[in-house]
Design a protein around this motif. Structure first.
Motif, short mmCIF file in Angstrom:
data_model
loop_
_atom_site.label_atom_id
_atom_site.label_comp_id
_atom_site.label_asym_id
_atom_site.label_seq_id
_atom_site.Cartn_x
_atom_site.Cartn_y
_atom_site.Cartn_z
N TYR A 164 -13.74 21.64 84.69
CA TYR A 164 -12.47 21.50 84.01
C TYR A 164 -11.35 21.08 84.94
O TYR A 164 -11.40 21.28 86.15
N GLU A 165 -10.32 20.52 84.34
CA GLU A 165 -9.08 20.23 85.01
C GLU A 165 -7.93 20.69 84.11
O GLU A 165 -8.12 20.94 82.92
N GLU A 166 -6.75 20.82 84.68
CA GLU A 166 -5.61 21.30 83.91
C GLU A 166 -5.19 20.26 82.88
O GLU A 166 -5.30 19.06 83.09
N ASP A 167 -4.71 20.79 81.76
CA ASP A 167 -4.20 19.95 80.68
C ASP A 167 -2.86 20.53 80.27
O ASP A 167 -2.78 21.69 79.87
N SER A 168 -1.81 19.74 80.33
CA SER A 168 -0.47 20.26 80.08
C SER A 168 -0.30 20.77 78.65
O SER A 168 0.48 21.70 78.41
#
Length: 376
Positions: free
Chosen positions: A64-68
Motif C-alpha cells: 500500500y501507499e498513502e491516499d489523501s
C-alpha cells in the motif's frame, strides 16, 4: 518454656531476610527479561514464517501507499511472493495483470469492488481469486465477447470508500458490469461507531500500534477472541442499531443509481460466512469476533443476516442482479480460511455462482461496432 535465640543466630536470620529482599528486584528483572525474550523470539519466529509463506514479514503486506482521500490504496507495481501466496498489483493499482487503457472492441469489462473478501489476500495467487476466476468461467459462455475483470477491492475499505474508488480509479477503464461484495468491514465500522465511539477516531494508542505492527499480538488476539466471547460475554452485545444498516442501504442505493446512470450493469452479492451453521461456532467466527469485540456470536449472526437482507431489498428495488452467496456458499471450513475470508475452493465457488448470474444475463449480448457490447 522459653527458647532463647542467641545473638549470632538472630543476626544470621536477619541477614537471610535481607538477602531475600535484595534478590527480589533481581528476580523480578530476570523474570521480565525472560518474558521479553520469549515475546521477541516469538515475534521473530512468526515473522520468519510469514516471510517464507507469504512474502512479507509484517502483519500488513507491503502493498500500500498513502491516499489523501481514502487513507491508503494498493501501490502500483507492488509484488509479494512467498511459498504459499503471491500477490501482484498492476500499474493502475488493481490486483492482477495490467489492462489496456482503451477497452478493445468486443470486450466486456467486469469490475469488482469490495473489501478483503474480494481482494483475496488469502488466495494462493492472483488467478485463484474469484474475480480472476470469473473471467475464466464467463469465457465458457457462448458469446462473441471477450471478458476482462478488474479487481478494484481494497482490504479495510467500507462501501462508501469503495464507491469513491469506483468513480475515481475504475471508471476510466470503462467497466460494463460492476459487482459489489462489500459487507464485513461495514459491519465492523458500524459496531465501532455504536459501541466504541472513541475507537472510531484516529486516536493513536499503544494497543492500536501493537495491532498494526505485531504478528504475535494479532495471533494472541485472534485465538483469545473465541474464548473471551464464549466465557466472558458481559461486554458484548447481541444487536446493532437500525441507523447503521439504513445508512449502508442508502449508500448502496446511491451506488446503484450511479451505475445505472453511467450505463454499468450492477450486480449485488450477499456476504457469505463460515459461521452460523454446524460445527464449533466460536472457533469458526474467531476472526469476526476479534474484529468486532463489542458483538457476541449471536450479535454477529444477527448483523450479517440483517445486512444481507438489506442487500436483497436494494437489489429488488433497483435494476440490479443478485447473487445470494450467503445462501449459496456452505457454512463451515470447506470454503473458508477463517470467519469470512475464502480459501481457494471458496473463491472457485463464488466465481461459479457469479458467472452463472452474469452469464444468463449476457448470453444474448453481442459487441457493437464501437466495441461496447449491448447489455440487456
Amino acid at each position: 518454656m522459653t527458647i532463647a535465640i542467641s545473638e549470632p543466630g538472630l543476626l544470621c536470620a536477619e541477614r537471610e531476610v535481607a538477602c531475600r529482599r535484595a534478590l527480589r528486584p533481581r528476580r523480578t528483572v530476570a523474570t521480565l527479561a525472560w518474558c521479553a525474550a520469549l515475546l521477541v523470539g516469538g515475534e521473530i519466529a512468526l515473522r520468519v514464517r510469514a516471510w517464507y509463506r507469504h512474502g512479507t514479514a509484517g502483519p500488513v503486506a507491503d502493498l500500500y501507499e498513502e491516499d489523501s482521500a481514502l487513507g491508503r490504496r494498493p501501490r502500483p507495481g507492488a509484488v509479494l511472493a512467498g511459498a504459499t501466496r503471491s500477490v501482484s498489483i498492476n500499474r493502475a493499482g488493481f490486483r492482477g495483470p495490467d489492462l489496456a487503457a482503451f477497452k478493445p472492441a468486443g470486450t466486456v469489462r467486469i469490475a469488482a469492488i469490495g473489501d478483503s473478501t474480494t481482494f483475496g489476500m488469502e488466495a494462493a495467487d492472483d488467478d485463484s481469486v474469484w474475480v480472476a476466476r470469473l473471467a475464466e468461467r464467463l469465457r465458457e459462455v457462448p458469446s462473441a465477447c471477450h471478458f476482462e475483470t478488474i479487481n478494484g477491492a481494497v482490504p479495510g475499505y467500507t462501501l462508501a470508500m469503495s464507491a469513491e474508488r469506483l468513480e475515481r480509479d475504475i471508471a476510466p477503464f470503462e467497466p460494463d458490469i460492476v459487482v459489489v461484495l462489500q459487507t464485513a468491514t461495514d459491519i465492523a465500522a458500524h459496531s465501532r461507531r455504536q459501541f466504541s465511539p472513541r475507537r472510531a477516531t484516529d486516536e493513536v494508542s499503544l494497543g492500536k500500534l501493537l495491532e498494526e505492527h505485531s504478528l504475535l499480538v494479532n495471533l494472541l488476539r485472534q485465538n483469545a477472541a473465541p474464548f473471551l466471547a464464549r466465557w466472558i460475554p458481559a461486554r458484548r452485545h447481541d444487536r446493532l442499531d437500525e441507523r447503521g444498516i439504513a445508512e449502508y442501504a442508502a449508500t448502496l442505493t446511491r451506488l446503484m443509481d450511479r451505475c445505472v446512470a453511467r450505463g454499468w450493469r450492477p450486480v449485488l452479492c450477499t456476504m457469505p460466512r463460515s459461521f452460523g451453521g454446524a460445527g464449533d461456532q466460536y472457533s469458526l467466527a474467531g476472526t469476526a469476533l476479534m474484529n468486532n469485540p463489542a458483538l457476541s456470536l449471536a450479535g454477529l449472526n444477527d448483523a450479517f443476516d440483517r445486512y444481507n437482507e438489506a442487500i436483497r431489498e436494494v437489489a429488488v428495488s433497483k435494476p440490479a442482479l443478485l447473487v445470494d452467496l450467503d445462501r449459496l456458499i456452505p457454512r463451515g471450513d470447506e470454503c473458508f480460511i477463517d470467519a469470512t475470508h475464502l480459501n481457494d475452493a471458496g473463491h472457485a465457488r463464488v466465481a461459479e455462482h457469479v458467472a452463472q448470474v452474469i452469464g444468463a444475463e449476457l448470453c444474448a449480448a453481442s459487441a457493437s461496432t464501437v466495441g461496447r457490447p449491448a447489455l440487456t
